[in-house]
Design an enzyme around this catalytic site. Structure first.
Site, short mmCIF file in Angstrom:
data_model
loop_
_atom_site.label_atom_id
_atom_site.label_comp_id
_atom_site.label_asym_id
_atom_site.label_seq_id
_atom_site.Cartn_x
_atom_site.Cartn_y
_atom_site.Cartn_z
N ASP A 172 -6.27 5.60 0.72
CA ASP A 172 -6.04 4.30 0.35
C ASP A 172 -7.68 3.80 0.39
OD1 ASP A 172 -5.68 1.45 0.54
OD2 ASP A 172 -3.53 2.00 1.21
N HIS A 217 0.86 -1.08 -0.02
CA HIS A 217 0.09 0.04 0.01
C HIS A 217 0.93 1.13 0.00
CE1 HIS A 217 -3.88 -2.03 0.54
NE2 HIS A 217 -3.21 -3.04 0.73
#
Ligand code: BUP
Length: 433
Positions: free
Chosen positions: A115, A18
């Protein structure tokens, strides 16, 4: 006239898979005259994350870096002891604490890029602050569709295992065997994080995704034409995100070793930052590499979290393996510069767990892949690799965490990976796109 520099807040969730695309996006924004505020959850699970954040921030002092101190929360249930899953959940449940941090920024923000794993929480923060909110999807468009479809359309996921396939309108069938097993359990922490964020997607202004048209043409057009979901935000493929330059302040033996190997002769083996093989599987792979004729560079992990990965190589693989293979192979048990490895002319093929970043790096460099998925989105990714001709996948291997694949089988597939000329050419073409 005065130029206006947009000010973007970037907010990644946990894990290198991520963080990496966020740092790459930050680097693109900085070189396009944006001001960047980077918000990173603290403490991070892995040493790799904290090390990459510090080196990025020191190489880009113009970045406004905010450490987002996480409260210590009790996980809501004990469905998993995976520290990354627990961290995904903790970050999502703490997002409301961002409000004061973002409110006081100067110059004021122009937008938030969150995210996908925190999107559900960031929506209300963005609405309160009156800011556009885009979410960055760090996995494939196919996995995004599958997750969103299950989150919205499947009332009882426990029943999914009764069928062989799941039919997604506009996308065709996905084998149930490719769905990550936790998705069949709605109470699993991994599942609740993915599903609650997927369900919230209609509330974001747009979806940025680290993929590109060649890799997923049908999925991208199905999502954007409304044939999967009638109301879905625009999906903007921004991949493959280009790696930013990493400063190397040390000699890397494995890069020097690659420098003296013949062109495209080396098999690069890595299962990413969060996959540790079982000891038995490690031995099968070792014996395969030992007996095969190919040169190899193997990145070995024996623990999911880097700071707990302490066993030495001799204990794990035995001294004679190293004696016998010292002229044609290297095993490394530390963080490597994968982007440089995959760009190195000596590398011919990549045995990969199919993490989406690793695949996008292989695609950028035209490196063919032997897919060996282990968990999460990786089987869906392996299907993509096979479909577009970037690599091979033996689906009967199942999930790498569950099945033991014997050395003969691995050897056969590595042979194909290295010798199949058609595959070599297709993969090369992708790198030239
Ligand atoms: Br390990 C390792 N060096 O030693 P993925 C990984 N990487 O540069 P994930 C290194 O980390 P999951 C190393 O190039 C990629 O950009 C690699 O992301 C880099 O898999 C990134 O490939 C890893 O998405 O596993 O996140 O490790 O799929 O389980 O999330």
């Amino acid at each position: 006239s005065e130029t206006i520099c947009p000010h973007i807040a970037l907010f990644p969730s946990a894990g290198m898979g991520h963080l990496t695309p966020f740092l790459r996006l930050a680097s693109v924004l900085l070189s396009n005259n944006c001001k960047v505020t980077l918000i990173t959850p603290k403490p991070s699970v892995s040493v790799a994350e904290s090390a990459h954040i510090s080196s990025f921030v020191s190489a880009h002092p113009e970045v406004n870096h905010l450490a987002f101190q996480l409260p210590s929360l009790q996980p809501p249930n004990s469905s998993t002891n995976d520290p990354f899953h627990i961290q995904f959940d903790t970050i999502l449940r703490s997002v409301h604490l961002l409000h004061p941090l973002l409110y006081s920024l100067s110059p004021p923000l122009s937008a938030i890029f969150s995210d996908i794993l925190v999107a559900a929480g960031v929506i209300s923060v963005a609405v309160d602050l009156g800011l556009p909110h885009y979410t960055l999807v760090t996995f494939s468009a196919k996995y995004l569709s599958l997750t969103a479809y299950i989150s919205i359309m499947v009332s009882d996921p426990t029943k999914l295992s009764c069928s062989a396939e799941i039919e997604i309108p506009g996308l065709g069938p996905v084998p149930v065997g490719s769905i990550p097993p936790p998705y069949l359990n709605p109470n699993h922490l991994f599942t609740s994080v993915f599903m609650s964020n997927a369900r919230a997607l209609p509330g974001v202004d747009g979806i940025l995704i680290n993929t590109f048209d060649w890799l997923e043409p049908e999925t991208l057009s199905a999502l954007n034409s409304g044939s999967v979901f009638a109301k879905f935000p625009p999906v903007l493929p921004i991949g493959p995100l280009v790696p930013y330059e990493l400063k190397r302040n040390e000699e890397c033996q494995y890069l020097q070793w690659l420098d003296v190997q013949p062109k495209e002769s080396v098999v690069y083996v890595s299962f990413g930052s969060r996959t540790a093989m079982s000891k038995d599987q490690m031995k099968e792979l070792r014996d395969c590499l030992w007996k095969s004729k190919y040169r190899f560079l193997w990145i070995l992990k024996s623990n999911k979290v880097d700071k707990d990965d302490k066993e030495d190589l001799d204990t794990l693989l035995g001294h004679s393996f190293f004696e016998d293979t010292k002229n044609r192979g290297m095993v490394v048990k530390r963080w490597v510069y994968q982007q440089e490895i995959l760009a190195h002319p000596a590398v011919g093929g990549f045995v990969s767990h199919c993490g989406w970043n690793s695949l996008s790096e292989a695609a950028r460099n035209g490196i063919r892949v032997l897919a060996w998925p282990h968990h999460g989105d990786q089987r869906v990714n392996a299907e993509i690799v096979k479909k577009v001709g970037l690599g091979l996948w033996e689906s009967s291997w199942g999930w790498g965490i569950e099945n033991l694949v014997k050395q003969e089988e691995i050897q056969k597939m590595i042979g194909e990976l290295m010798e199949d000329e058609k595959l070599r050419i297709t993969a090369k073409k992708v790198g030239l796109l």
